[in-house]
Design an enzyme around this catalytic site. Sequence first.
Site, PDB file in Angstrom:
ATOM      1  N   HIS A 269      20.979 -38.137  54.597  1.00 25.90           N
ATOM      2  CA  HIS A 269      21.560 -37.580  55.834  1.00 25.90           C
ATOM      3  C   HIS A 269      23.051 -37.835  55.977  1.00 25.90           C
ATOM      4  O   HIS A 269      23.621 -37.521  57.028  1.00 25.90           O
ATOM      5  CB  HIS A 269      20.875 -38.160  57.068  1.00 25.90           C
ATOM      6  CG  HIS A 269      19.418 -37.857  57.166  1.00 25.90           C
ATOM      7  ND1 HIS A 269      18.925 -36.796  57.896  1.00 25.90           N
ATOM      8  CD2 HIS A 269      18.346 -38.459  56.620  1.00 25.90           C
ATOM      9  CE1 HIS A 269      17.606 -36.783  57.808  1.00 25.90           C
ATOM     10  NE2 HIS A 269      17.226 -37.787  57.028  1.00 25.90           N
TER      11      HIS A 269
ATOM     12  N   LYS B  86      26.576 -34.988  71.913  1.00 25.24           N
ATOM     13  CA  LYS B  86      26.137 -35.594  70.649  1.00 25.24           C
ATOM     14  C   LYS B  86      26.658 -37.016  70.643  1.00 25.24           C
ATOM     15  O   LYS B  86      27.454 -37.399  71.495  1.00 25.24           O
ATOM     16  CB  LYS B  86      26.685 -34.812  69.456  1.00 25.24           C
ATOM     17  CG  LYS B  86      28.194 -34.546  69.540  1.00 25.24           C
ATOM     18  CD  LYS B  86      28.730 -33.749  68.351  1.00 25.24           C
ATOM     19  CE  LYS B  86      28.457 -32.268  68.402  1.00 25.24           C
ATOM     20  NZ  LYS B  86      27.772 -31.728  67.273  1.00 25.24           N
ATOM     21  N   ARG B  87      26.225 -37.849  69.655  1.00 28.79           N
ATOM     22  CA  ARG B  87      26.794 -39.181  69.515  1.00 28.79           C
ATOM     23  C   ARG B  87      28.315 -39.077  69.395  1.00 28.79           C
ATOM     24  O   ARG B  87      28.847 -38.092  68.871  1.00 28.79           O
ATOM     25  CB  ARG B  87      26.202 -39.876  68.286  1.00 28.79           C
ATOM     26  CG  ARG B  87      24.766 -40.335  68.483  1.00 28.79           C
ATOM     27  CD  ARG B  87      24.638 -41.355  69.596  1.00 28.79           C
ATOM     28  NE  ARG B  87      25.210 -42.630  69.212  1.00 28.79           N
ATOM     29  CZ  ARG B  87      24.515 -43.673  68.784  1.00 28.79           C
ATOM     30  NH1 ARG B  87      23.202 -43.599  68.706  1.00 28.79           N
ATOM     31  NH2 ARG B  87      25.116 -44.796  68.465  1.00 28.79           N
TER      32      ARG B  87
ATOM     33  N   THR C  11      21.926 -30.658  64.418  1.00 29.77           N
ATOM     34  CA  THR C  11      20.719 -29.969  64.884  1.00 29.77           C
ATOM     35  C   THR C  11      20.908 -29.491  66.323  1.00 29.77           C
ATOM     36  O   THR C  11      20.293 -28.515  66.740  1.00 29.77           O
ATOM     37  CB  THR C  11      19.471 -30.878  64.791  1.00 29.77           C
ATOM     38  OG1 THR C  11      19.815 -32.182  65.279  1.00 29.77           O
ATOM     39  CG2 THR C  11      18.984 -30.988  63.357  1.00 29.77           C
TER      40      THR C  11
ATOM     41  N   LYS D 251      19.971 -25.908  68.646  1.00 29.32           N
ATOM     42  CA  LYS D 251      19.371 -25.867  69.991  1.00 29.32           C
ATOM     43  C   LYS D 251      20.206 -24.989  70.925  1.00 29.32           C
ATOM     44  O   LYS D 251      19.661 -24.239  71.743  1.00 29.32           O
ATOM     45  CB  LYS D 251      19.225 -27.291  70.549  1.00 29.32           C
ATOM     46  CG  LYS D 251      18.226 -28.124  69.739  1.00 29.32           C
ATOM     47  CD  LYS D 251      18.313 -29.626  70.014  1.00 29.32           C
ATOM     48  CE  LYS D 251      17.581 -30.387  68.916  1.00 29.32           C
ATOM     49  NZ  LYS D 251      17.875 -31.836  68.915  1.00 29.32           N
TER      50      LYS D 251
HETATM   51  C1  26Q Z   1      21.639 -48.045  58.956  1.00 28.70           C
HETATM   52  C2  26Q Z   1      21.667 -49.392  58.660  1.00 28.70           C
HETATM   53  C3  26Q Z   1      21.853 -50.341  59.664  1.00 28.70           C
HETATM   54  C4  26Q Z   1      21.979 -49.911  60.985  1.00 28.70           C
HETATM   55  C5  26Q Z   1      21.940 -48.558  61.280  1.00 28.70           C
HETATM   56  C6  26Q Z   1      21.783 -47.635  60.270  1.00 28.70           C
HETATM   57  C7  26Q Z   1      21.748 -46.194  60.615  1.00 28.70           C
HETATM   58  C8  26Q Z   1      20.959 -45.741  61.653  1.00 28.70           C
HETATM   59  C9  26Q Z   1      20.924 -44.412  61.988  1.00 28.70           C
HETATM   60  C10 26Q Z   1      22.468 -45.267  59.884  1.00 28.70           C
HETATM   61  C11 26Q Z   1      22.424 -43.908  60.207  1.00 28.70           C
HETATM   62  C12 26Q Z   1      21.636 -43.477  61.271  1.00 28.70           C
HETATM   63  C13 26Q Z   1      21.538 -42.069  61.687  1.00 28.70           C
HETATM   64  C14 26Q Z   1      22.098 -41.061  61.070  1.00 28.70           C
HETATM   65  C15 26Q Z   1      21.980 -39.694  61.568  1.00 28.70           C
HETATM   66  O1  26Q Z   1      21.495 -39.457  62.662  1.00 28.70           O
HETATM   67  N1  26Q Z   1      22.422 -38.712  60.786  1.00 28.70           N
HETATM   68  C16 26Q Z   1      22.340 -37.328  61.209  1.00 28.70           C
HETATM   69  O2  26Q Z   1      21.112 -36.794  60.719  1.00 28.70           O
HETATM   70  C17 26Q Z   1      20.890 -35.490  61.224  1.00 28.70           C
HETATM   71  C18 26Q Z   1      19.524 -35.037  60.745  1.00 28.70           C
HETATM   72  O3  26Q Z   1      19.571 -34.737  59.380  1.00 28.70           O
HETATM   73  C19 26Q Z   1      21.980 -34.536  60.788  1.00 28.70           C
HETATM   74  O4  26Q Z   1      21.773 -33.302  61.425  1.00 28.70           O
HETATM   75  C20 26Q Z   1      23.359 -35.085  61.180  1.00 28.70           C
HETATM   76  O5  26Q Z   1      24.386 -34.261  60.630  1.00 28.70           O
HETATM   77  C21 26Q Z   1      23.510 -36.512  60.674  1.00 28.70           C
HETATM   78  O6  26Q Z   1      24.733 -37.078  61.121  1.00 28.70           O
END
Ligand code: 26Q
Length: 706
Positions: free
Chosen positions: A359, A549-550, A657, A661
């Site tokens: 991702h 979004k975030r 995503t 929406k």
């Molecule tokens: C990893 C290790 C330690 C702490 C936190 C994390 C961590 C947690 C969540 C790293 C990444 C995430 C989330 C990532 C994320 O939401 N990515 C998004 O995924 C979506 C679904 O595929 C995409 O549409 C987005 O583009 C992408 O940013």
Amino acid sequence: MASEPVSSSVAETPSEMDKHIVRVLRQRVGKDERAAKQHDWYTASILALRDEVIEKWIDSTRRTYDSRGKRVYYLSMEFLIGRLLRDALSNMGMTREFEAALKAHGLDLAALEELEPDAALGNGGLGRLAACFMESLATLDIPAYGYGIRYVNGMFRQRIDDGWQVELPETWLAHGNPWEFERLESTYRIGFGGEVVAEGDGVFWHPAEQVEATAIDTPVVGWRGKRVNTLRLWTASPLDPIKLDAFNAGDHFGALAEQVRADSLVRVLYPADSSPAGQELRLRQEYFFTAASIQDIVRRHVQYLGDIRTLPDQAAIQLNDTHPSVAVAELMRLLVDENGLEFNEAWDICRRTVSYTNHTLLPEALESWPLPLFERLLPRHMQIIYAINSRVLREARKAGCSDAEIAAISLIDENGERRVRMANLAFVGAHSVNGVAALHTELMKKTVFADLHKLYPDRINNKTNGVTPRRWLQQCNPGLTQVIRDAIGDAFLDDAEKLADLNAHAADRQFGERVWAVKRANKVALSDYIKKTMGLRLDPDALFDVQIKRIHEYKRQLLNLIETVALYDQIRSHPERDWVPRVKIFAGKAAPSYHNAKLVIKLANDIARRVNADPSVGGLLKVVFIPNYNVSLGERIFPAADLSEQISTAGMEASGTGNMKFALNGALTVGTLDGANVEIKDHVGDDNIVIFGLTADEVAAKRAGG
Ligand code: 26Q
């Protein structure tokens, strides 16, 4: 108002449902109709609906076992589910029935729905994708299990104080959770630390610490109740909840230490969606839920289907990013140490069973763990990773890879402090590695995975993300759904591709007016919410220009804020021009440790305060930062948007995503050629998306040029 999307699937008449709810209220909630509070009715409604769901759940489980077909196992640290009542009612086709039953008691279903807390067991896109996939798998009648952690505290609640983000704990379980079923019989021991010893022919891991993982199941209802799948979330408990001898000796805290250690594993979701901090507790969480899931999958396979060697025919284990990557080593450990398979045979079984979804390309977001930490916590897994690595590097050398290529492929990063690379582990342990949009997948091949891709050229493939149209069109926008049904019939409810039939109505004036009327009603509803919660009055006839979004630098909320200020300045300088009245809407959470993201929130709020108080731009511009963006707030905002802002620096957003929406709810898009915006452009056409800025290649060239 929309009429019931599908005919009711049960024989009960509304009055029978009424009786059912009252029976549940008395016998399971313990209240009579006169004493019952709103919340009691809410609980009774969910339990009554759950009774209907359970029947389908048991049917589905039975069908899965009888068919002996392949099962999907979706392993994810995050499931950003939101509320379930409306989703389950709508998919069961029972919305009208419940509405009528509750109305007989003077109750409003919509008001009861608002009492349900969001299950916010995720950060953002990745977690919401997992939740959408669970609903879609059930809808597609695919036997699937979601595996994750039942966090006691999900994503934090966001409050805004003087423009600054303040984080508050989210206590979604405070009033119990009527959707879940504890499965005490599905309990596994999970070890940490200790040592590895050779005994006879084999090698055995003797962990220093152990906790128990117990399954808690939630039913996931597919469209028209065709199938109900299981979301299995793990909770932790100590083997020995209280050390009585320590307690009796006066060491009251020491006596409870194991309880505290177990609790901490499932206590809270890490609220960061990038730049992993690398804390030990995070690795413990990852191993805890992954090991419990893999043990459960292997146990089910051996118990019902027999030979462990046929696992790849019966199980597809999908890793949602690298957070469950240790699954590769855990599966190898079970196959080799516990089931006595040869390493080579185990490796073949592992790879044919596992797949991995990537991702992110951001190098700082790729997960890796300091080798000493990994070795201390998971000594046997570390050995297995070394064994996998030597095998892979041997293959690489045979294929003629250079030293630099070998260094990039290695599961161990040898630059500076040695680290275990979780993405490389997932890549080599899987037969399929996918990106989440066409551009992202191509960039995976060219950047982070270039060397692995050269060695295994058939492994990377694309699966562009999607969103469930049940939640993100039918449930959140019943008005638009009805207008579409009237125009093209009901086929799109079962096949979203049929929405293309709307093309025939593109020039139909009456249709356009109906769509417009629904959009305006949705904007009025959002304006009412903002008036009620923030005290700010908006003009529903203004253009609603939305970025939700975030908060991240690469998503460029800052660019949007600068444009907002430029527009403000222009309106003040040229009030005589023919401005389109506009509302700039922002929402999103910043990771608590992400300083610049928090500054962006402060800036948005300060700009809003200044602009909204300036009578000289009066009705022409308003700016609003809506606090605490979550799934439920998204369900209010997407249907009310005119313009969708998807403006990340090209090459940075894997897919997005939210972009889908908005489009599904009839907003126009302004954005860059990034992530799935590319595919959206191909589908909606240039009249409905405005692209600006550099392409990903141009960004890379500019960066390379300094
Ligand atoms: C990893 C290790 C330690 C702490 C936190 C994390 C961590 C947690 C969540 C790293 C990444 C995430 C989330 C990532 C994320 O939401 N990515 C998004 O995924 C979506 C679904 O595929 C995409 O549409 C987005 O583009 C992408 O940013």
